[in-house]
Scaffold this motif. Structure first.
Motif, PDB file in Angstrom:
ATOM      1  N   MET A  42       8.938  21.320 -38.842  1.00 28.06           N
ATOM      2  CA  MET A  42       7.731  21.841 -38.210  1.00 28.06           C
ATOM      3  C   MET A  42       7.205  20.808 -37.225  1.00 28.06           C
ATOM      4  N   SER A  43       6.730  21.287 -36.104  1.00 24.90           N
ATOM      5  CA  SER A  43       6.366  20.385 -35.022  1.00 24.90           C
ATOM      6  C   SER A  43       5.004  20.744 -34.461  1.00 24.90           C
ATOM      7  N   ASN A  44       4.391  19.792 -33.820  1.00 24.76           N
ATOM      8  CA  ASN A  44       3.169  20.017 -33.057  1.00 24.76           C
ATOM      9  C   ASN A  44       3.456  19.795 -31.588  1.00 24.76           C
ATOM     10  N   PHE A  45       2.997  20.717 -30.742  1.00 22.15           N
ATOM     11  CA  PHE A  45       2.959  20.400 -29.330  1.00 22.15           C
ATOM     12  C   PHE A  45       1.824  19.401 -29.122  1.00 22.15           C
ATOM     13  N   PRO A  46       1.964  18.486 -28.193  1.00 25.88           N
ATOM     14  CA  PRO A  46       0.939  17.475 -27.988  1.00 25.88           C
ATOM     15  C   PRO A  46      -0.198  18.009 -27.130  1.00 25.88           C
ATOM     16  N   GLY A  47      -1.230  17.223 -27.041  1.00 24.47           N
ATOM     17  CA  GLY A  47      -2.306  17.552 -26.122  1.00 24.47           C
ATOM     18  C   GLY A  47      -3.634  17.620 -26.837  1.00 24.47           C
TER      19      GLY A  47
ATOM     20  N   ARG B 115      -5.904  26.502 -33.918  1.00 21.78           N
ATOM     21  CA  ARG B 115      -6.534  25.901 -35.089  1.00 21.78           C
ATOM     22  C   ARG B 115      -7.646  24.966 -34.635  1.00 21.78           C
ATOM     23  N   GLU B 116      -8.594  24.740 -35.538  1.00 18.56           N
ATOM     24  CA  GLU B 116      -9.654  23.760 -35.272  1.00 18.56           C
ATOM     25  C   GLU B 116      -9.999  23.121 -36.601  1.00 18.56           C
ATOM     26  N   GLY B 117      -9.546  21.876 -36.810  1.00 18.48           N
ATOM     27  CA  GLY B 117      -9.750  21.234 -38.101  1.00 18.48           C
ATOM     28  C   GLY B 117      -9.009  22.009 -39.186  1.00 18.48           C
ATOM     29  N   ASN B 118      -9.744  22.394 -40.216  1.00 15.38           N
ATOM     30  CA  ASN B 118      -9.156  23.178 -41.303  1.00 15.38           C
ATOM     31  C   ASN B 118      -9.213  24.679 -41.058  1.00 15.38           C
ATOM     32  N   MET B 119      -9.787  25.092 -39.947  1.00 12.22           N
ATOM     33  CA  MET B 119      -9.893  26.516 -39.627  1.00 12.22           C
ATOM     34  C   MET B 119      -8.607  26.996 -38.964  1.00 12.22           C
ATOM     35  N   LEU B 120      -8.036  28.060 -39.513  1.00 14.15           N
ATOM     36  CA  LEU B 120      -6.837  28.663 -38.954  1.00 14.15           C
ATOM     37  C   LEU B 120      -7.198  29.983 -38.308  1.00 14.15           C
TER      38      LEU B 120
ATOM     39  N   GLY C 175      -5.475  33.653 -28.990  1.00 11.73           N
ATOM     40  CA  GLY C 175      -5.794  33.775 -30.404  1.00 11.73           C
ATOM     41  C   GLY C 175      -7.239  34.093 -30.709  1.00 11.73           C
ATOM     42  N   SER C 176      -7.493  34.246 -32.002  1.00 18.21           N
ATOM     43  CA  SER C 176      -8.826  34.602 -32.478  1.00 18.21           C
ATOM     44  C   SER C 176      -9.815  33.441 -32.402  1.00 18.21           C
ATOM     45  N   ASP C 177      -9.341  32.252 -32.018  1.00 17.61           N
ATOM     46  CA  ASP C 177     -10.254  31.142 -31.759  1.00 17.61           C
ATOM     47  C   ASP C 177     -10.878  31.238 -30.376  1.00 17.61           C
ATOM     48  N   GLY C 178     -10.499  32.259 -29.596  1.00 16.19           N
ATOM     49  CA  GLY C 178     -11.012  32.397 -28.236  1.00 16.19           C
ATOM     50  C   GLY C 178     -10.246  31.581 -27.224  1.00 16.19           C
ATOM     51  N   GLY C 179      -9.146  30.967 -27.649  1.00 19.50           N
ATOM     52  CA  GLY C 179      -8.377  30.126 -26.747  1.00 19.50           C
ATOM     53  C   GLY C 179      -7.114  30.788 -26.251  1.00 19.50           C
ATOM     54  N   PHE C 180      -6.655  30.333 -25.084  1.00 17.74           N
ATOM     55  CA  PHE C 180      -5.322  30.682 -24.605  1.00 17.74           C
ATOM     56  C   PHE C 180      -4.727  29.456 -23.936  1.00 17.74           C
TER      57      PHE C 180
ATOM     58  N   PHE D  44      13.559  34.960 -30.144  1.00 22.05           N
ATOM     59  CA  PHE D  44      12.215  35.512 -30.003  1.00 22.05           C
ATOM     60  C   PHE D  44      11.186  34.525 -30.539  1.00 22.05           C
ATOM     61  N   LEU D  45       9.955  34.740 -30.127  1.00 21.66           N
ATOM     62  CA  LEU D  45       8.798  34.048 -30.671  1.00 21.66           C
ATOM     63  C   LEU D  45       8.120  34.963 -31.677  1.00 21.66           C
ATOM     64  N   VAL D  46       7.503  34.376 -32.693  1.00 18.81           N
ATOM     65  CA  VAL D  46       6.701  35.140 -33.642  1.00 18.81           C
ATOM     66  C   VAL D  46       5.409  34.375 -33.896  1.00 18.81           C
ATOM     67  N   GLY D  47       4.282  35.090 -33.867  1.00 19.11           N
ATOM     68  CA  GLY D  47       2.976  34.496 -34.140  1.00 19.11           C
ATOM     69  C   GLY D  47       2.357  35.137 -35.364  1.00 19.11           C
ATOM     70  N   SER D  48       1.541  34.369 -36.092  1.00 18.31           N
ATOM     71  CA  SER D  48       1.009  34.876 -37.356  1.00 18.31           C
ATOM     72  C   SER D  48      -0.471  34.578 -37.503  1.00 18.31           C
ATOM     73  N   LEU D  49      -1.003  34.994 -38.656  1.00 18.69           N
ATOM     74  CA  LEU D  49      -2.412  34.804 -38.964  1.00 18.69           C
ATOM     75  C   LEU D  49      -2.793  33.340 -39.136  1.00 18.69           C
ATOM     76  N   GLU D  50      -1.813  32.451 -39.328  1.00 20.99           N
ATOM     77  CA  GLU D  50      -2.114  31.078 -39.715  1.00 20.99           C
ATOM     78  C   GLU D  50      -2.245  30.121 -38.539  1.00 20.99           C
ATOM     79  N   GLY D  51      -2.300  30.627 -37.298  1.00 20.87           N
ATOM     80  CA  GLY D  51      -2.388  29.733 -36.163  1.00 20.87           C
ATOM     81  C   GLY D  51      -1.125  28.942 -35.927  1.00 20.87           C
ATOM     82  N   ARG D  52       0.008  29.621 -36.044  1.00 17.81           N
ATOM     83  CA  ARG D  52       1.301  28.965 -35.871  1.00 17.81           C
ATOM     84  C   ARG D  52       2.244  29.933 -35.172  1.00 17.81           C
ATOM     85  N   VAL D  53       3.170  29.393 -34.392  1.00 13.49           N
ATOM     86  CA  VAL D  53       4.195  30.174 -33.699  1.00 13.49           C
ATOM     87  C   VAL D  53       5.564  29.665 -34.143  1.00 13.49           C
TER      88      VAL D  53
END
Length: 353
Positions: free
Chosen positions: A1-6, A245-250, A269-274, A216-225
């Motif tokens: 599992m990886s994180n994109f930076p930024g 994600r924001e802190g512990n919020m997914l 996403g549902s965080d209002g971000g793109f 393919f890409l797949v996105g889920s409820l947990e804030g992960r692709v």
């Protein structure tokens, strides 16, 4: 599992922090899908207010939206797609039917497909001259729109929640306890090519086929692709990464869209971000400022010069968090800069383990 930076997207109490152009006369309720014509800048939105609306987007120095037409369903509308020649729109929803709307000729809509439960996903497949419809009745149905009955009914392991087609690849996300993803080779559409369990731990929200049909890409409820390849020999190239994600919020990843030219992709996403991402170099290209409401859907136009996204309350936090004073529906148009959507050379420090 990886994180994109930024950096994380900044949280702002602002409906339009990215100064996008707002589409005039938006729906009166939450937007369920957005789709651009493949032949011009005509944008269609479906909504829980039972309406399907079309705007023409004019690029005259700045972007302007002009309402062109609207039709109604008997129940909330959940999905839409265009015919490849840009003449016709298909829409489906909670009335269990799909309407075919000859929009460009000014014709009236008529029913071309039926299911036994709400229709959640649509795809027009020009290589087959067929419409594919996915429903919560646990079936996919293939339609020749000149005939009243489906040419094939495909049983699914669960309700259809997500669908993507890049012929001959089709991937269906179903709502099942084991998170089934069903893969089809449309050269033999009546047989499942492969069924896998999603690489993500929670319910699938969206899928998007690679432009080269290799995965393919797949996105889920947990804030992960998840980035997944079809060929078993490519499994070492599969990975997942955290995003909305924001802190512990997914927050749910609601939309995945590949750029039609650069083949990078956008998430919303549902965080209002793109934001915009490069899967091949495993880099985040650009994180946009967060809107004050969730983004349920998004899409690029045919040449990737416009990214449309909706903001509205999506009920992910329940009725107790619904505030009618602030829960207004908006559709915005963003003009991506080349630096936001064109791949950059890999640096070797692009992933945080």
């Amino acid at each position: 599992m990886s994180n994109f930076p930024g950096l994380r997207n900044p949280v702002v109490a602002n409906q339009n922090p990215n100064k996008s152009v707002e589409v005039v006369q938006p729906p009166s309720d939450s937007v369920s899908s957005l789709s651009f014509s493949p032949k011009g800048n005509f944008l269609v939105a479906t909504s829980w207010d039972k309406e399907v609306r079309c705007w023409e987007i004019l690029e005259t120095g700045s972007l302007n939206s002009v309402p062109r037409a609207m039709i109604s369903h008997d129940q909330p509308v959940l999905c839409s797609t265009w015919k490849d020649d840009g003449t016709t729109v298909f829409s489906g929803g909670c009335d269990k039917q799909v309407k075919m709307w000859p929009l460009m000729s000014g014709g009236q809509p008529f029913t071309v497909a039926m299911h036994d439960a709400p229709v959640k996903q649509l795809a027009w497949v020009p290589e087959m001259n067929l419409l594919v419809t996915g429903s919560w009745d646990r079936t996919l149905r293939y339609w020749d729109t000149r005939q009243p009955n489906p040419v094939h009914i495909q049983q699914l392991p669960g309700p259809c929640d997500a669908l993507t087609v890049q012929h001959p690849l089709m991937v269906v996300g179903t709502r099942t306890a084991d998170r089934n993803l069903v893969i089809f080779n449309l050269q033999n559409p009546q047989i499942e090519f492969k069924r896998i369990t999603s690489p993500l731990k929670y319910q699938t929200r969206c899928v998007a086929a690679f432009p080269d049909q290799q995965g393919f890409l797949v996105g889920s409820l947990e804030g992960r692709v998840g980035v997944h390849h079809i060929d078993d020999s490519q499994q070492s190239n599969n990975f997942t990464f955290k995003c909305h994600r924001e802190g512990n919020m997914l927050y749910s990843v609601n939309s995945l869209n590949f750029h039609p030219v650069h083949h990078t992709f956008a998430t919303a996403g549902s965080d209002g971000g793109f934001g915009f991402w490069d899967k091949d170099n495993k880099q985040r290209l650009k994180a946009m400022a967060r809107c004050s409401q969730p983004i349920p859907c998004s899409t690029f136009n045919s040449d990737g010069s416009i990214f449309a996204y909706a903001t509205c309350y999506d009920w992910s936090k329940g009725e107790e968090c619904y505030n009618p004073a602030t829960a207004k529906t908006h559709i915005f148009l963003h003009k991506p800069q080349e630096s936001e959507v064109k791949a950059k050379p890999r640096t070797g420090t692009s992933i945080r383990k």
